[in-house]
Enzyme design. Structure first.
Site, short mmCIF file in Angstrom:
data_model
loop_
_atom_site.label_atom_id
_atom_site.label_comp_id
_atom_site.label_asym_id
_atom_site.label_seq_id
_atom_site.Cartn_x
_atom_site.Cartn_y
_atom_site.Cartn_z
N LYS A 156 24.11 46.70 41.08
CA LYS A 156 24.18 48.16 41.25
C LYS A 156 25.45 48.63 40.59
O LYS A 156 26.48 48.90 41.23
CB LYS A 156 24.14 48.53 42.73
N SER A 352 16.26 53.71 40.19
CA SER A 352 16.85 53.93 41.51
C SER A 352 16.03 54.95 42.26
O SER A 352 14.86 54.72 42.54
CB SER A 352 18.32 54.34 41.36
#
Length: 547
Positions: A156, A352
């Site tokens: 991430k 995402s």
């Protein structure tokens, strides 16, 4: 020369593809005004896919060059290949492919034409695919701003941009695979278009850039010439001086006579563009934001409309608010549960939060270079205490509740606050993975292995089961029609539309479309928002520039 009375001249369609055609939202008045005079992407794609069947149309000529987003280029290329399949001539011409970095996408687009012209003084880069990332941690340290962020998990990388000064191994691995995947696809496209082997195309990329004569000598272009020479040669090829030039977006299909009939079923189109946030869709300093209220209202309208037989959800978003993404996810599930097929069409990015809202769809369609996945979350805050000290600013506080100032930027997290933040992010991440596993009908363990915040290209996502097939918006519409049992020419309409006149009146209730019409303004974002770091949990992909 003017056409004789009753004579319909042959048409040579023209395109300017040196920049991406405009694609304003139908309800965004400001965007529509700003795009006036520019080719509209919707009309360009319609012409590319449909105009070849028009007997009046004898060919296509297009100016190419400049920097284009990879996925958008691929959607245009699909249209060009559809036109070329008719056997009608397609000619691309460029002043140069080498005036700056990022021109390889433009050449890949040109390779879809059956003939490429290049100006004699121009050049051809074809240098490959590169990714550059700017880390701001050093600048924040100098300013006295401390990022206190948690990320789930090592891939991430949106948080890494402010937490670190260089790549982690995971960050580098992820970006290296993105560049490799896009380059491999580009090489294959050029090889097919120019009749070369992939090995030869890679060799040419590694030994560039080239002058125009050198590019012709190695078979990357066909002819050297100027605009007037390209047009003269193309006119002669398709029928001479009587051929009329027409911008492709101005082409219209011939009207067909239809008997009156009851209103047919149609496909509803819902578009999610830009970052995902709560409230209404709006345009602000950081670009367009898709609001969960506006998108949710459009999906509810599609669910309630008996004439809507299927929904195409067009997603071009890096993600955003976890809460807003869940609002949209719920409405997508409700459309599907109402028995209406939902087909997602991914644009440049659907990652995402953009993937979160896509995962419950019946079918997911992506372009080869779409950036998707990024199944992860990050959150936290930027602490500006040291910056304030440098500026001579002091802070007085009054609070009730042990954690009332937990997200204040004037102080750092305490140990128990950080522990609580970590628990919240863990819960959001686990829920995200579970939703993807349910939507894709896969075990949680399988999704966990390919999640962890990692971004994938559309090509890789197909192999991983995150995407069902490669294609553009037209392919998604075709699938939606088929799944709904609609004819191949069933109309596509926006799920929710408010006419300019209707907007003048007040909304009656929260179900009235006027209650969620797009807002045209927004206040200036604070430092955290400007850096793409909301104070609450975010499902967002890092900004990635691929050249």
């Amino acid at each position: 020369m003017p056409a004789l009375p009753g004579h319909r001249p042959s048409l040579l369609l023209e395109l300017d593809l040196t920049e991406l055609p405009a694609a304003p939202d139908g309800d965004d008045v400001l965007a529509r005004l700003r795009s006036r005079g520019r080719p509209q992407l919707r009309l360009v794609l319609r012409a590319l896919h449909d105009a070849a069947a028009d007997t009046r149309v004898v060919g296509l000529i297009a100016k190419v060059g400049g920097v284009l987003p990879w996925a958008a280029m691929q959607e245009l290329r699909l249209g060009l290949r559809a036109f070329a399949a008719s056997g009608k001539p397609t000619v691309a011409w460029a002043e140069s492919f080498g005036e700056g970095s990022g021109d390889m996408a433009a050449y890949v687009l040109a390779s879809a034409f059956d003939e490429i012209w290049l100006q004699p003084g121009g050049g051809l880069g074809l240098l490959g695919v590169g990714v550059e990332t700017t880390f701001v941690r050093g600048a924040l340290d100098r300013l006295g701003i401390e990022p206190q962020l948690e990320q789930r998990h090592e891939f991430k990388n949106a948080a890494d941009l402010v937490l670190r000064t260089e790549f982690t191994d995971a960050h580098r691995t992820s970006l290296d695979r993105l560049a490799e995947s896009i380059f491999t696809e580009a090489v294959a496209m050029v090889a097919r278009g120019r009749g070369l082997t992939t090995e030869r195309v890679r060799e040419l990329a590694d030994t560039g850039p080239r002058t125009a004569p050198q590019a012709r000598a190695v078979g990357l272009v066909d002819t050297l010439g100027y605009r007037d020479e390209v047009y003269a040669a193309t006119r002669a090829r398709v029928g001479g001086a009587d051929v009329e030039l027409l911008f492709a977006e101005r082409w219209r299909p011939r009207p067909r006579l239809r008997l009156p009939a009851r209103r047919r079923g149609h496909v509803a189109l819902v578009e999610v563009r830009g970052a995902i946030g709560s409230g209404r869709s709006r345009r602000g300093p950081m670009g367009r934001q898709s609001g969960s209220d506006s998108i949710g209202a459009a999906l509810r309208a599609a669910t309630a409309d008996e004439h809507v037989r299927a929904v195409v959800l067009r997603v071009d978003s890096p993600g955003g608010s976890a809460v807003a993404s869940e609002v949209i996810w719920r409405e997508v599930c409700r459309v599907r549960d109402a028995g209406k097929p939902v087909v997602v069409s991914m644009g440049t990015a659907a990652a995402s939060g953009g993937y979160y809202i896509a995962c419950p769809a019946d079918v997911i369609v992506a372009l080869p270079s779409t950036l998707t996945g990024s199944i992860g979350v990050f959150g936290g805050k930027l602490v500006v205490r040291e910056l304030f000290d440098k500026l001579g600013l002091t802070t007085g506080t009054v609070s009730h509740g042990a954690r009332s100032l937990m997200f204040s930027g004037r102080r750092g997290f305490s140990d128990d606050e950080r522990e609580r933040l970590a628990a919240i992010l863990d819960a959001i991440y686990d829920d995200f993975v579970a939703k993807v596993a349910s939507g894709r009908s896969r075990p949680v363990e399988e999704i966990e292995a390919i999640a962890r915040g990692r971004v994938w290209t559309g090509s890789d996502a197909v192999g991983l089961g995150l995407v069902d097939e490669l294609g553009g918006l037209r392919d998604a519409v075709r699938i939606a029609r088929s799944r709904a049992g609609l004819p191949v020419d069933a109309p596509v309409r926006r799920a929710l539309h408010v006419s300019p006149l209707a907007r003048l009146g007040p909304a009656r209730n929260s179900e009235d479309p006027r209650a969620v019409r797009a807002a045209m303004g927004q206040g200036l974002s604070d430092l955290t928002a400007a850096l793409g770091l909301p104070e609450t949990a975010a499902l967002r992909m890092p900004s990635i520039t691929i050249r």
